[in-house]
Design a protein around this motif. Structure first.
Motif, mmCIF file in Angstrom:
data_model
loop_
_atom_site.group_PDB
_atom_site.id
_atom_site.type_symbol
_atom_site.label_atom_id
_atom_site.label_comp_id
_atom_site.label_asym_id
_atom_site.label_seq_id
_atom_site.Cartn_x
_atom_site.Cartn_y
_atom_site.Cartn_z
ATOM 1 N N PHE A 304 35.655 76.487 22.293
ATOM 2 C CA PHE A 304 35.607 75.108 22.780
ATOM 3 C C PHE A 304 35.129 75.019 24.225
ATOM 4 O O PHE A 304 34.422 74.074 24.590
ATOM 5 C CB PHE A 304 36.990 74.459 22.658
ATOM 6 N N GLN A 305 35.486 76.013 25.034
ATOM 7 C CA GLN A 305 35.120 75.943 26.455
ATOM 8 C C GLN A 305 33.739 76.507 26.722
ATOM 9 O O GLN A 305 32.893 75.836 27.331
ATOM 10 C CB GLN A 305 36.165 76.690 27.290
ATOM 11 N N ARG A 308 31.229 75.085 23.675
ATOM 12 C CA ARG A 308 31.044 73.638 23.553
ATOM 13 C C ARG A 308 31.099 72.909 24.896
ATOM 14 O O ARG A 308 30.748 71.733 24.976
ATOM 15 C CB ARG A 308 32.114 73.040 22.624
ATOM 16 N N TYR A 310 33.839 72.137 26.796
ATOM 17 C CA TYR A 310 35.003 71.305 27.080
ATOM 18 C C TYR A 310 35.865 71.940 28.161
ATOM 19 O O TYR A 310 35.823 73.158 28.391
ATOM 20 C CB TYR A 310 35.832 71.102 25.808
ATOM 21 N N SER A 311 36.682 71.116 28.807
ATOM 22 C CA SER A 311 37.593 71.619 29.837
ATOM 23 C C SER A 311 38.753 72.350 29.167
ATOM 24 O O SER A 311 38.999 72.172 27.963
ATOM 25 C CB SER A 311 38.137 70.458 30.678
ATOM 26 N N GLU A 314 41.103 69.901 27.469
ATOM 27 C CA GLU A 314 40.521 69.397 26.223
ATOM 28 C C GLU A 314 40.552 70.455 25.135
ATOM 29 O O GLU A 314 40.815 70.151 23.958
ATOM 30 C CB GLU A 314 39.085 68.942 26.484
ATOM 31 N N ALA A 315 40.314 71.713 25.514
ATOM 32 C CA ALA A 315 40.370 72.800 24.528
ATOM 33 C C ALA A 315 41.776 72.932 23.951
ATOM 34 O O ALA A 315 41.945 73.171 22.748
ATOM 35 C CB ALA A 315 39.934 74.119 25.177
ATOM 36 N N LEU A 318 42.269 70.233 21.465
ATOM 37 C CA LEU A 318 41.452 70.428 20.268
ATOM 38 C C LEU A 318 42.019 71.492 19.328
ATOM 39 O O LEU A 318 41.631 71.549 18.156
ATOM 40 C CB LEU A 318 40.017 70.799 20.672
#
Length: 525
Positions: A304-305, A308, A310-311, A314-315, A318
């Motif tokens: 995710f980081q 993708r 994301y911070s 946010e990860a 998710l």
């Protein structure tokens, strides 16, 4: 007076309020042990990036902790039969705190890996000893009323850890080092609470032997093989003298471990139990589940980081679908099993669902819909929830009371070992894939510093155009390790299908009539 009688007296002397007071300290210790891993999971990409570490080092920050915790857990359990349990818990807390502080002050990834390995010794102690002390202060018939507290702590640590880790690294005035420091005050509070509330006499059982040699050989053999897997194909070829030396040494050490385990009186891994059909198949399935679950989950935060963009916070958010899947499915399947008494159908279904979930994750890339990723993660979580604890239950139901502890510990040991192997192997695969794909994407020879000497995980230090390449490479490469996880999970399906039909017994113990049949010995209530 026997050890059992002394412990019984201790239980009788402690009322409900005293038990709750003591339990509060134990739950704090268990919480800090669990959250020490989950809080780092979403922060690790930023941590390794800021220390300019490699993908292999990323893997070993996790592997080192898992390995030492796994190897020392059975030793802590045996020490609890020799020395004061309260003192041992406090020693484990001190080791954990020291490891946390050293981790937080680490200046490079080598120091961090060593510190996390040391911290793992304390984590292994806390995970093992909390359960031992709870058994020493709460009678079996009353233990069920306190299980809700344990479940709540595990749920908060599992779901809240990644979120907390993300928040810590996203808050500028804290920084990633507080991912390790945050557990220190909680651990110190647990130490004080236990000192004030827990009253346990020193109960030393006679003729207890600690299998240090067996545990050491297993840890050494597995470590050498994992180090070999991390570097083969990159630092040296598959067919090379380094491969022969490392793989050969690992196999020899594990063979010696098996020899030792067949001869010592109280082995870490009781061979006579693990070769029986149900325990053996449950251990194989646990190995597969552990490899797939730990190995796959560790790299989701990185996907995710790094893949993708994301911070960390946010990860963490998710990854909630997978955690929710575990909690919901374990609760519902547990209740359904209690009603029907049948265990095998849920284990088989869970193993199949786990494979399906990883196949779903195996289709993702750097721009996949988050709905697809979330659904696949939830499916993985449901599979884990239906298999993990139920495999332990299947083994507990099939062995005599005298072997209950050893059989349960063996399944847990191999599940953790599978997780350690899974993280290391999948990490090595991901590292090699990323290295090759980055070299191709940036048009440089493979093995050269394709990102200008800066770690590919240190995204903020990379030029924007290279950041885009890194996002794409990591986002696409991660799918391959999920496909490998699915293939490993198929082994769990096969092992689950080969289990005999299992119906939970309503007896405390069982008595063997012949090699294949067991009958009830005594009926509860």
């Amino acid at each position: 007076m026997t050890a059992e009688a002394t412990e019984a007296d201790t239980r009788e002397q402690m009322g409900h309020r005293q038990v709750l007071e003591s339990l509060s300290g134990l739950l704090l210790a268990l919480f800090v042990a669990m959250i020490s891993s989950t809080v780092v999971s979403t922060a690790l990409p930023l941590i390794i990036g800021s220390l300019n570490g490699t993908q292999t080092q990323y893997t070993w920050v996790v592997t080192a902790t898992l390995l030492t915790a796994t190897a020392t857990t059975p030793i802590w359990g045996k020490l609890a039969d020799l020395f004061n349990k309260k003192t041992l818990v406090q020693v484990a807390i001190v080791i954990f705190v020291a490891g946390s502080m050293i981790s937080g002050f680490s200046q490079d990834t080598g120091q961090l890996i060593a510190a996390r390995a040391f911290q793992g010794i304390g984590i292994g102690g806390l995970q093992a000893l909390v359960q031992v002390v709870i058994a020493a202060i709460i009678p079996p018939r009353e233990r069920g009323r306190y299980n809700g507290y344990l479940g709540a702590v595990m749920a908060v640590a599992t779901v809240g850890g990644p979120l907390l880790g993300g928040l810590i690294v996203d808050v500028s005035w804290l920084g990633w080092r507080w991912c390790f420091f945050v557990g220190v005050p909680i651990a110190a509070l647990a130490f004080v609470v236990l000192q004030r509330t827990l009253k346990l006499e020193t109960v030393r059982r006679e003729n207890v032997q600690v299998d240090y040699l067996g545990a050491g050989l297993i840890a050494a053999g597995v470590s050498i093989l994992l180090i070999w897997v991390s570097f083969v194909g990159n630092a040296f070829d598959w067919l090379s003298w380094q491969t022969g030396a490392m793989a050969g040494a690992g196999v020899v050490l594990l063979a010696l471990a098996v020899l030792v385990e067949t001869r010592v009186r109280e082995p870490v891994v009781p061979i006579k139990i693990v070769v029986q059909r149900t325990p053996a198949l449950a251990i194989i399935a646990s190995l597969a589940v552990g490899m797939a679950m730990f190995g796959g989950a560790v790299f989701l935060g990185q996907y995710f980081q790094v893949g993708r963009g994301y911070s960390p916070t946010e990860a963490g958010l998710l990854t909630i679908p997978m955690m929710a899947g575990v909690l919901v499915s374990s609760t519902i399947s547990g209740r359904m099993i209690s009603r029907s008494g049948a265990v095998k159908p849920y284990i088989v279904a869970g193993a199949i669902i786990l494979v399906a979930g990883f196949l779903g994750l195996g289709t993702v890339d750097h721009d996949s819909s988050l709905w697809i990723v979330g659904i696949a993660m939830a499916v993985v979580g449901i599979g884990v929830g239906m298999t993990m604890q139920n495999l332990v239950l299947a083994v507990q139901n099939s062995v005599p009371l005298r072997d209950l502890g050893a059989a349960s510990a063996s399944v847990t040991f191999f599940r953790s070992l599978g997780g350690t192997i899974g993280v290391s192997v999948l990490g090595a695969v991901l590292a090699n894939r990323v290295t090759a794909d980055l070299a191709t994407a940036l048009h440089v020879p493979e093995g050269q510093a394709s990102t200008g000497g800066v770690s590919a995980l240190n995204l903020k230090a990379l030029p924007p155009e290279i950041q885009t390449v890194v996002h794409t490479v990591y986002g696409d490469a991660t799918a391959h390790i999920f496909l490998i996880s699915a293939a490993v999970a198929v082994i769990g399906v096969i092992a689950a299908l080969l289990l005999k039909p299992i119906t939970l017994r309503s007896t405390i113990d069982l008595e063997k009539k012949d090699d294949d049949t067991v009958v009830s010995d005594s009926v509860v209530g």
